[in-house]
Design a protein around this motif. Structure first.
Motif, PDB file in Angstrom:
ATOM      1  N   TYR A 249      19.509   0.269   4.635  1.00 13.28           N
ATOM      2  CA  TYR A 249      19.100  -1.125   4.486  1.00 13.28           C
ATOM      3  C   TYR A 249      19.830  -1.983   5.514  1.00 13.28           C
ATOM      4  CZ  TYR A 249      17.741   0.930   0.057  1.00 13.28           C
ATOM      5  OH  TYR A 249      17.202   1.745  -0.902  1.00 13.28           O
ATOM      6  N   GLY A 250      19.052  -2.561   6.425  1.00 12.91           N
ATOM      7  CA  GLY A 250      19.652  -3.369   7.471  1.00 12.91           C
ATOM      8  C   GLY A 250      19.747  -4.831   7.084  1.00 12.91           C
ATOM      9  N   PHE A 251      20.315  -5.613   7.983  1.00 16.62           N
ATOM     10  CA  PHE A 251      20.439  -7.048   7.740  1.00 16.62           C
ATOM     11  C   PHE A 251      19.085  -7.740   7.841  1.00 16.62           C
ATOM     12  CE2 PHE A 251      20.906 -11.390   9.378  1.00 16.62           C
ATOM     13  CZ  PHE A 251      21.663 -11.952   8.363  1.00 16.62           C
ATOM     14  N   TYR A 252      18.277  -7.349   8.819  1.00 21.76           N
ATOM     15  CA  TYR A 252      17.033  -8.084   9.058  1.00 21.76           C
ATOM     16  C   TYR A 252      15.953  -7.751   8.039  1.00 21.76           C
ATOM     17  CZ  TYR A 252      18.956 -10.029  13.282  1.00 21.76           C
ATOM     18  OH  TYR A 252      19.741 -10.735  14.158  1.00 21.76           O
ATOM     19  N   ALA A 253      15.777  -6.479   7.723  1.00 23.38           N
ATOM     20  CA  ALA A 253      14.817  -6.046   6.696  1.00 23.38           C
ATOM     21  C   ALA A 253      13.412  -6.587   6.941  1.00 23.38           C
ATOM     22  CB  ALA A 253      15.315  -6.436   5.301  1.00 23.38           C
ATOM     23  N   ASN A 254      13.000  -6.654   8.201  1.00 21.12           N
ATOM     24  CA  ASN A 254      11.638  -7.059   8.507  1.00 21.12           C
ATOM     25  C   ASN A 254      10.671  -5.929   8.163  1.00 21.12           C
ATOM     26  OD1 ASN A 254      12.217  -9.646   9.642  1.00 21.12           O
ATOM     27  ND2 ASN A 254      12.898  -8.643  11.522  1.00 21.12           N
ATOM     28  N   VAL A 255       9.554  -6.259   7.536  1.00 23.83           N
ATOM     29  CA  VAL A 255       8.562  -5.249   7.200  1.00 23.83           C
ATOM     30  C   VAL A 255       8.030  -4.628   8.493  1.00 23.83           C
ATOM     31  CG1 VAL A 255       6.343  -4.818   6.094  1.00 23.83           C
ATOM     32  CG2 VAL A 255       7.946  -6.453   5.070  1.00 23.83           C
ATOM     33  N   ASN A 256       8.119  -3.304   8.582  1.00 25.23           N
ATOM     34  CA  ASN A 256       7.766  -2.633   9.830  1.00 25.23           C
ATOM     35  C   ASN A 256       7.238  -1.233   9.520  1.00 25.23           C
ATOM     36  OD1 ASN A 256       7.581  -1.478  12.376  1.00 25.23           O
ATOM     37  ND2 ASN A 256       9.497  -2.387  13.098  1.00 25.23           N
ATOM     38  N   PRO A 257       5.923  -1.012   9.691  1.00 24.34           N
ATOM     39  CA  PRO A 257       5.368   0.312   9.400  1.00 24.34           C
ATOM     40  C   PRO A 257       5.875   1.402  10.326  1.00 24.34           C
ATOM     41  CG  PRO A 257       3.743  -1.046  10.517  1.00 24.34           C
ATOM     42  CD  PRO A 257       4.898  -1.949  10.191  1.00 24.34           C
ATOM     43  N   ALA A 267       4.786   3.458   6.379  1.00 23.92           N
ATOM     44  CA  ALA A 267       3.508   3.270   7.069  1.00 23.92           C
ATOM     45  C   ALA A 267       2.423   2.745   6.146  1.00 23.92           C
ATOM     46  CB  ALA A 267       3.065   4.588   7.694  1.00 23.92           C
ATOM     47  N   THR A 268       2.510   3.055   4.846  1.00 30.00           N
ATOM     48  CA  THR A 268       1.523   2.580   3.889  1.00 30.00           C
ATOM     49  C   THR A 268       2.230   2.000   2.676  1.00 30.00           C
ATOM     50  OG1 THR A 268       1.348   4.713   2.737  1.00 30.00           O
ATOM     51  CG2 THR A 268      -0.141   4.331   4.610  1.00 30.00           C
ATOM     52  N   GLU A 269       1.455   1.327   1.826  1.00 27.92           N
ATOM     53  CA  GLU A 269       2.024   0.705   0.639  1.00 27.92           C
ATOM     54  C   GLU A 269       1.042   0.821  -0.522  1.00 27.92           C
ATOM     55  OE1 GLU A 269       1.094  -3.981   1.374  1.00 27.92           O
ATOM     56  OE2 GLU A 269       2.275  -2.930   2.902  1.00 27.92           O
ATOM     57  N   PHE A 277      -5.263   5.250  -9.481  1.00 27.94           N
ATOM     58  CA  PHE A 277      -5.823   5.988  -8.365  1.00 27.94           C
ATOM     59  C   PHE A 277      -6.221   5.059  -7.211  1.00 27.94           C
ATOM     60  CE2 PHE A 277      -6.695   8.428 -12.243  1.00 27.94           C
ATOM     61  CZ  PHE A 277      -5.990   9.590 -11.941  1.00 27.94           C
ATOM     62  N   GLY A 278      -5.662   3.885  -7.206  1.00 28.65           N
ATOM     63  CA  GLY A 278      -5.943   2.960  -6.121  1.00 28.65           C
ATOM     64  C   GLY A 278      -5.448   3.500  -4.788  1.00 28.65           C
ATOM     65  N   ASN A 279      -6.244   3.310  -3.769  1.00 32.28           N
ATOM     66  CA  ASN A 279      -5.864   3.817  -2.456  1.00 32.28           C
ATOM     67  C   ASN A 279      -4.677   3.052  -1.897  1.00 32.28           C
ATOM     68  OD1 ASN A 279      -7.963   5.701  -2.406  1.00 32.28           O
ATOM     69  ND2 ASN A 279      -9.400   4.202  -1.560  1.00 32.28           N
ATOM     70  N   ARG A 280      -3.821   3.780  -1.198  1.00 30.88           N
ATOM     71  CA  ARG A 280      -2.748   3.116  -0.461  1.00 30.88           C
ATOM     72  C   ARG A 280      -3.365   2.395   0.732  1.00 30.88           C
ATOM     73  NH1 ARG A 280       2.294   4.880  -2.110  1.00 30.88           N
ATOM     74  NH2 ARG A 280       3.266   4.054  -0.238  1.00 30.88           N
ATOM     75  N   GLN A 281      -2.714   1.342   1.178  1.00 32.56           N
ATOM     76  CA  GLN A 281      -3.222   0.584   2.305  1.00 32.56           C
ATOM     77  C   GLN A 281      -2.189   0.543   3.410  1.00 32.56           C
ATOM     78  OE1 GLN A 281      -4.071  -3.008   0.138  1.00 32.56           O
ATOM     79  NE2 GLN A 281      -2.088  -3.921   0.621  1.00 32.56           N
ATOM     80  N   PRO A 282      -2.615   0.391   4.662  1.00 31.41           N
ATOM     81  CA  PRO A 282      -1.664   0.365   5.767  1.00 31.41           C
ATOM     82  C   PRO A 282      -0.715  -0.827   5.654  1.00 31.41           C
ATOM     83  CG  PRO A 282      -3.911   0.690   6.574  1.00 31.41           C
ATOM     84  CD  PRO A 282      -4.024   0.313   5.126  1.00 31.41           C
ATOM     85  N   THR A 283       0.537  -0.590   5.957  1.00 32.47           N
ATOM     86  CA  THR A 283       1.529  -1.666   6.015  1.00 32.47           C
ATOM     87  C   THR A 283       1.332  -2.451   7.305  1.00 32.47           C
ATOM     88  OG1 THR A 283       3.130  -0.395   4.732  1.00 32.47           O
ATOM     89  CG2 THR A 283       4.005  -2.167   6.120  1.00 32.47           C
ATOM     90  N   GLN A 284       1.396  -3.764   7.211  1.00 25.52           N
ATOM     91  CA  GLN A 284       1.246  -4.613   8.387  1.00 25.52           C
ATOM     92  C   GLN A 284       2.619  -5.008   8.935  1.00 25.52           C
ATOM     93  OE1 GLN A 284      -1.932  -7.724   8.126  1.00 25.52           O
ATOM     94  NE2 GLN A 284      -1.960  -7.153   5.961  1.00 25.52           N
TER      95      GLN A 284
END
Length: 306
Positions: A249-257, A267-269, A277-284
């Motif tokens: 866990y870094g200081f910035y913690a910016n969402v990054n796939p 990469a996904t969430e 059974f909902g599909n995972r979606q790509p992380t932005q």
């Protein structure tokens, strides 16, 4: 990502009758944050052009699935136990490199602030996500109120320590108080808010009442809850999860796939409410807010500065 102003109706979120029926759940299981007259009743927040057009999660989903380790480590623990927390009166101490240090009570913090509904994506570092209709105001407005001195480069935050009411603090899982921090330009960004409400009602105790930080392009652990102290400083402050395990866990913690957690992919969430059974979606990148915030990190190695 396109951000635009649009009129939202109850059909876009939770049906009003269902929402009103949830009040018993909030006040009983999780505790509505009735932080004095300034937050009593419907907040009447204005709609914001900075809201996403994604459909918000229901109140039950937002209330019932939350990381708030001050109350326990299960997702349901905040809803079960947060009603024990006393939040009136409430004040926030401000010190460090500010012109007007001191202790500000909640009414003073809220006075003169234009409350807005900000419908934001929320992405947890655990690779689940939801969309939340927060009510709050830009952190920059409060920083202007206290007066930031030229030498300040960061804002440090601390949360409440009250183990007699916050049962999770009785253990040694984390070093209390919970700490977080932002670079000053991050703190001053228009997307960064102090939230005092949810679904146009006072913020529930289990979601960080009466005042929490919301930084939508960062993983959720950066959005510290139940804030009782802010310090303006020239040095990068400690933050709890980096102190706990800096390799994860870094200081910035910016969402990054493109930058995985050492123990799972980013990469996904999994969208809360999508069903078993909902599909995972790509992380932005930046949780979909890259157009607004990527410039803050121009020239930085986002894998090194994770």
């Amino acid at each position: 990502m396109t951000m635009q102003r649009r009129k939202l109706g109850w059909a876009d979120v939770t049906p009003k009758a269902l929402y009103l029926n949830r009040r018993a759940f909030i006040s009983g299981a999780a505790g509505v944050a009735m932080a004095g007259p300034a937050l009593a009743g419907s907040l009447g927040a204005a709609k914001s052009a900075l809201s996403t057009d994604a459909k918000p999660n229901t109140l039950d989903e937002i209330m019932g699935y939350s990381n708030y380790y001050e109350f326990g480590y299960d997702k349901e623990d905040p809803a079960r136990y947060a009603s024990a927390l006393t939040i009136d009166p409430w004040s926030v101490e401000v010190d460090g490199l500010v012109e007007r240090p001191g202790r500000y009570d909640l009414a003073e913090i809220l006075r003169g602030k234009a409350l807005e509904e900000r419908i934001y994506r929320l992405r947890c570092v655990e690779a689940w996500s939801m969309v939340v209709p927060w009510v709050g105001f830009e952190l920059s407005a409060f920083l202007a109120q206290v007066g930031v001195q030229p030498g300040a480069k960061y804002v440090a935050f601390k949360t409440l320590v009250r183990p007699e009411e916050m049962r999770g603090q009785r253990g040694r899982g984390l070093d209390w108080p919970y700490r977080e921090g932002l670079r000053l330009d991050e703190a001053m960004h228009p997307l960064t808010i102090l939230a005092s409400g949810l679904y146009d009602e006072p913020l529930p105790k289990g979601n960080g009442a009466p005042l929490r930080l919301v930084v939508p392009w960062k993983y959720g652990f950066k959005s510290i809850k139940a804030i009782v102290k802010m310090t303006l400083t020239g040095s990068q402050p400690d933050n709890t999860w980096r102190m706990q395990q800096a390799s994860e866990y870094g200081f910035y913690a910016n969402v990054n796939p493109g930058v995985d957690h050492p123990r799972w992919s980013q990469a996904t969430e999994r969208r809360i409410g999508a069903g078993l059974f909902g599909n995972r979606q790509p992380t932005q990148l930046f949780n979909g807010y890259a157009e607004e915030v990527a410039g803050l990190y121009a020239g930085m190695d986002l894998a090194k500065n994770y």
